[in-house]
Design a protein around this motif. Structure first.
Motif, PDB file in Angstrom:
ATOM      1  N   GLU A   1     -19.367 -25.833  -6.510  1.00 29.10           N
ATOM      2  CA  GLU A   1     -19.076 -25.844  -5.079  1.00 29.10           C
ATOM      3  C   GLU A   1     -18.250 -24.616  -4.697  1.00 29.10           C
ATOM      4  O   GLU A   1     -17.687 -23.944  -5.570  1.00 29.10           O
ATOM      5  CB  GLU A   1     -18.322 -27.121  -4.712  1.00 29.10           C
ATOM      6  N   PRO A   2     -18.164 -24.291  -3.395  1.00 27.55           N
ATOM      7  CA  PRO A   2     -17.315 -23.171  -2.977  1.00 27.55           C
ATOM      8  C   PRO A   2     -15.873 -23.360  -3.449  1.00 27.55           C
ATOM      9  O   PRO A   2     -15.311 -24.448  -3.334  1.00 27.55           O
ATOM     10  CB  PRO A   2     -17.409 -23.225  -1.443  1.00 27.55           C
ATOM     11  N   GLY A   3     -15.296 -22.310  -4.011  1.00 27.30           N
ATOM     12  CA  GLY A   3     -13.932 -22.386  -4.501  1.00 27.30           C
ATOM     13  C   GLY A   3     -13.805 -22.893  -5.924  1.00 27.30           C
ATOM     14  O   GLY A   3     -12.687 -23.062  -6.427  1.00 27.30           O
ATOM     15  N   ALA A   4     -14.949 -23.104  -6.614  1.00 29.02           N
ATOM     16  CA  ALA A   4     -14.898 -23.631  -7.977  1.00 29.02           C
ATOM     17  C   ALA A   4     -14.574 -22.562  -9.006  1.00 29.02           C
ATOM     18  O   ALA A   4     -14.309 -22.881 -10.171  1.00 29.02           O
ATOM     19  CB  ALA A   4     -16.227 -24.305  -8.326  1.00 29.02           C
ATOM     20  N   GLY A   5     -14.629 -21.298  -8.614  1.00 34.93           N
ATOM     21  CA  GLY A   5     -14.316 -20.220  -9.545  1.00 34.93           C
ATOM     22  C   GLY A   5     -15.530 -19.512 -10.105  1.00 34.93           C
ATOM     23  O   GLY A   5     -15.436 -18.776 -11.091  1.00 34.93           O
ATOM     24  N   LYS A   6     -16.687 -19.672  -9.460  1.00 38.56           N
ATOM     25  CA  LYS A   6     -17.926 -19.044  -9.942  1.00 38.56           C
ATOM     26  C   LYS A   6     -17.823 -17.526  -9.924  1.00 38.56           C
ATOM     27  O   LYS A   6     -18.156 -16.860 -10.911  1.00 38.56           O
ATOM     28  CB  LYS A   6     -19.110 -19.467  -9.061  1.00 38.56           C
ATOM     29  N   SER A   7     -17.396 -16.988  -8.798  1.00 37.30           N
ATOM     30  CA  SER A   7     -17.340 -15.531  -8.666  1.00 37.30           C
ATOM     31  C   SER A   7     -16.322 -14.925  -9.615  1.00 37.30           C
ATOM     32  O   SER A   7     -16.499 -13.807 -10.110  1.00 37.30           O
ATOM     33  CB  SER A   7     -17.013 -15.143  -7.220  1.00 37.30           C
ATOM     34  N   SER A   8     -15.250 -15.653  -9.892  1.00 41.24           N
ATOM     35  CA  SER A   8     -14.252 -15.166 -10.833  1.00 41.24           C
ATOM     36  C   SER A   8     -14.855 -15.020 -12.225  1.00 41.24           C
ATOM     37  O   SER A   8     -14.654 -14.006 -12.902  1.00 41.24           O
ATOM     38  CB  SER A   8     -13.053 -16.123 -10.870  1.00 41.24           C
ATOM     39  N   LEU A   9     -15.618 -16.022 -12.646  1.00 43.61           N
ATOM     40  CA  LEU A   9     -16.274 -15.944 -13.947  1.00 43.61           C
ATOM     41  C   LEU A   9     -17.292 -14.810 -13.975  1.00 43.61           C
ATOM     42  O   LEU A   9     -17.381 -14.056 -14.954  1.00 43.61           O
ATOM     43  CB  LEU A   9     -16.960 -17.276 -14.260  1.00 43.61           C
ATOM     44  N   LEU A  10     -18.049 -14.674 -12.895  1.00 49.41           N
ATOM     45  CA  LEU A  10     -19.036 -13.597 -12.831  1.00 49.41           C
ATOM     46  C   LEU A  10     -18.352 -12.236 -12.900  1.00 49.41           C
ATOM     47  O   LEU A  10     -18.841 -11.316 -13.559  1.00 49.41           O
ATOM     48  CB  LEU A  10     -19.855 -13.720 -11.545  1.00 49.41           C
ATOM     49  N   ASN A  11     -17.203 -12.093 -12.239  1.00 49.70           N
ATOM     50  CA  ASN A  11     -16.458 -10.831 -12.289  1.00 49.70           C
ATOM     51  C   ASN A  11     -15.951 -10.522 -13.704  1.00 49.70           C
ATOM     52  O   ASN A  11     -15.893  -9.359 -14.102  1.00 49.70           O
ATOM     53  CB  ASN A  11     -15.281 -10.871 -11.311  1.00 49.70           C
ATOM     54  N   THR A  12     -15.593 -11.551 -14.460  1.00 49.90           N
ATOM     55  CA  THR A  12     -15.161 -11.337 -15.836  1.00 49.90           C
ATOM     56  C   THR A  12     -16.294 -10.773 -16.680  1.00 49.90           C
ATOM     57  O   THR A  12     -16.097  -9.843 -17.475  1.00 49.90           O
ATOM     58  CB  THR A  12     -14.669 -12.664 -16.446  1.00 49.90           C
ATOM     59  N   ILE A  13     -17.495 -11.306 -16.494  1.00 47.98           N
ATOM     60  CA  ILE A  13     -18.659 -10.821 -17.234  1.00 47.98           C
ATOM     61  C   ILE A  13     -19.001  -9.396 -16.816  1.00 47.98           C
ATOM     62  O   ILE A  13     -19.259  -8.525 -17.656  1.00 47.98           O
ATOM     63  CB  ILE A  13     -19.854 -11.768 -17.016  1.00 47.98           C
ATOM     64  N   VAL A  14     -18.982  -9.135 -15.510  1.00 41.72           N
ATOM     65  CA  VAL A  14     -19.258  -7.784 -15.028  1.00 41.72           C
ATOM     66  C   VAL A  14     -18.197  -6.817 -15.536  1.00 41.72           C
ATOM     67  O   VAL A  14     -18.502  -5.667 -15.898  1.00 41.72           O
ATOM     68  CB  VAL A  14     -19.327  -7.760 -13.478  1.00 41.72           C
ATOM     69  N   GLY A  15     -16.941  -7.274 -15.600  1.00 38.74           N
ATOM     70  CA  GLY A  15     -15.867  -6.419 -16.086  1.00 38.74           C
ATOM     71  C   GLY A  15     -16.095  -5.973 -17.520  1.00 38.74           C
ATOM     72  O   GLY A  15     -15.873  -4.805 -17.859  1.00 38.74           O
ATOM     73  N   HIS A  16     -16.514  -6.894 -18.371  1.00 41.82           N
ATOM     74  CA  HIS A  16     -16.827  -6.513 -19.755  1.00 41.82           C
ATOM     75  C   HIS A  16     -17.948  -5.492 -19.777  1.00 41.82           C
ATOM     76  O   HIS A  16     -17.854  -4.461 -20.442  1.00 41.82           O
ATOM     77  CB  HIS A  16     -17.223  -7.756 -20.559  1.00 41.82           C
TER      78      HIS A  16
END
Length: 286
Positions: A54-69
């Protein structure tokens, strides 16, 4: 050398940045910690990941971690699609292609990735091989899409939405052996957005907090709620927590790592600097 010895560092000009050892997409990606406090690493090469919640669940944060690597890996090209622009937008300068709320641009980009994929399979056939390796001359490609539903169900018309979905499905299905990795997120985990035939192509699946058990099963796979695994049980105030499942495995509760905007900007700026002379197979698509 004892503690009284000194080391003279080479002089650097104001426009240079010291470059550290680079990562590789063949290295496991740090994801976060499990419920026992142990670090969780994901091998992403030859695999894809689907992130839902759901919105605010932290999906984009996890995606940013993968993109960061991936951004810190000299052997990876970045192809970023973000209908909202702001979730992945901080990585734009490090990306070979950045697609905002433009479904026609998204389709052109996926077609270009599809062409690269076909060319790489032709290369493998000519070498009598089945997959590319760490030492091949061309690098890997990360296709990161924040909010599948924007391109597959909101923007454009039915024809363009279906075309986008078909192209993404093909890349997820065939891209792994030639080093094309897909990391996709959606805040609408419903069967019309993520049909089982698409979901099951993702080796890794992460279900953040969902509003109901059905949505959790759409990400993790049918029947996990009945076996006691539902992301609906996650505290809505605990962003970044979710269930992670791999092919043939069972869901594990994981707390994803978090990068603040400041963290992302620092990593993205460094990644952009280290990539400034690189060329790309997909960079021609703008």
């Amino acid at each position: 050398m004892d503690l009284t010895d000194t080391i003279e560092l080479p002089a650097t000009s104001a426009d240079t940045v010291p470059v550290g050892a680079g990562l590789s997409i063949f290295d496991p990606v740090f994801l976060g910690i499990d419920e026992f406090g142990q670090a969780v690493y994901l091998p992403m090469i030859y695999r894809n990941i689907l992130i839902g919640g759901e919105p605010g669940a932290g999906k984009s944060s996890l995606l940013n971690t993968i993109v960061g690597h991936a951004a810190l890996c000299p052997d990876v090209r970045l192809c970023l699609l973000d209908g909202k622009q702001v979730e992945l937008g901080l990585w734009q300068d490090a990306a070979d292609v950045f697609v905002g709320p433009d479904i026609e641009h998204a389709i052109r980009t996926l077609r270009r990735v599809q062409t690269v994929m076909d060319n790489r399979y032709s290369f493998l056939m000519s070498r009598r091989r089945r997959k590319i390796g760490r030492n091949d001359v061309f690098g890997q490609i990360l296709v990161a899409c924040d909010e599948i539903a924007y391109f597959s169900a909101t923007a454009g018309d039915k024809k363009t939405q279906e075309l986008f979905a078909a192209l993404l499905r093909d890349i997820v299905a065939r891209g792994r052996a030639v080093g094309i990795i897909v990391a996709a997120a959606t805040q609408r985990p419903s069967s019309d957005i993520i049909p089982p035939s698409l979901r099951d192509l993702f080796a890794w699946r992460f279900a953040g907090r969902c509003t109901n058990d059905v949505s959790s099963d759409i990400i993790l796979g049918h029947g996990w709620y009945a076996r006691g695994f539902s992301s609906n049980t996650i505290d809505p105030n605990n962003q970044g927590e979710g269930f992670l499942i791999a092919e043939g495995g069972i869901p594990n509760r994981v707390k994803a790592a978090y990068m603040s905007d400041t963290d992302i900007i620092r990593v993205a700026d460094y990644a952009a600097w280290t990539r400034r002379h690189d060329s790309s197979e997909i960079g021609a698509v703008a």
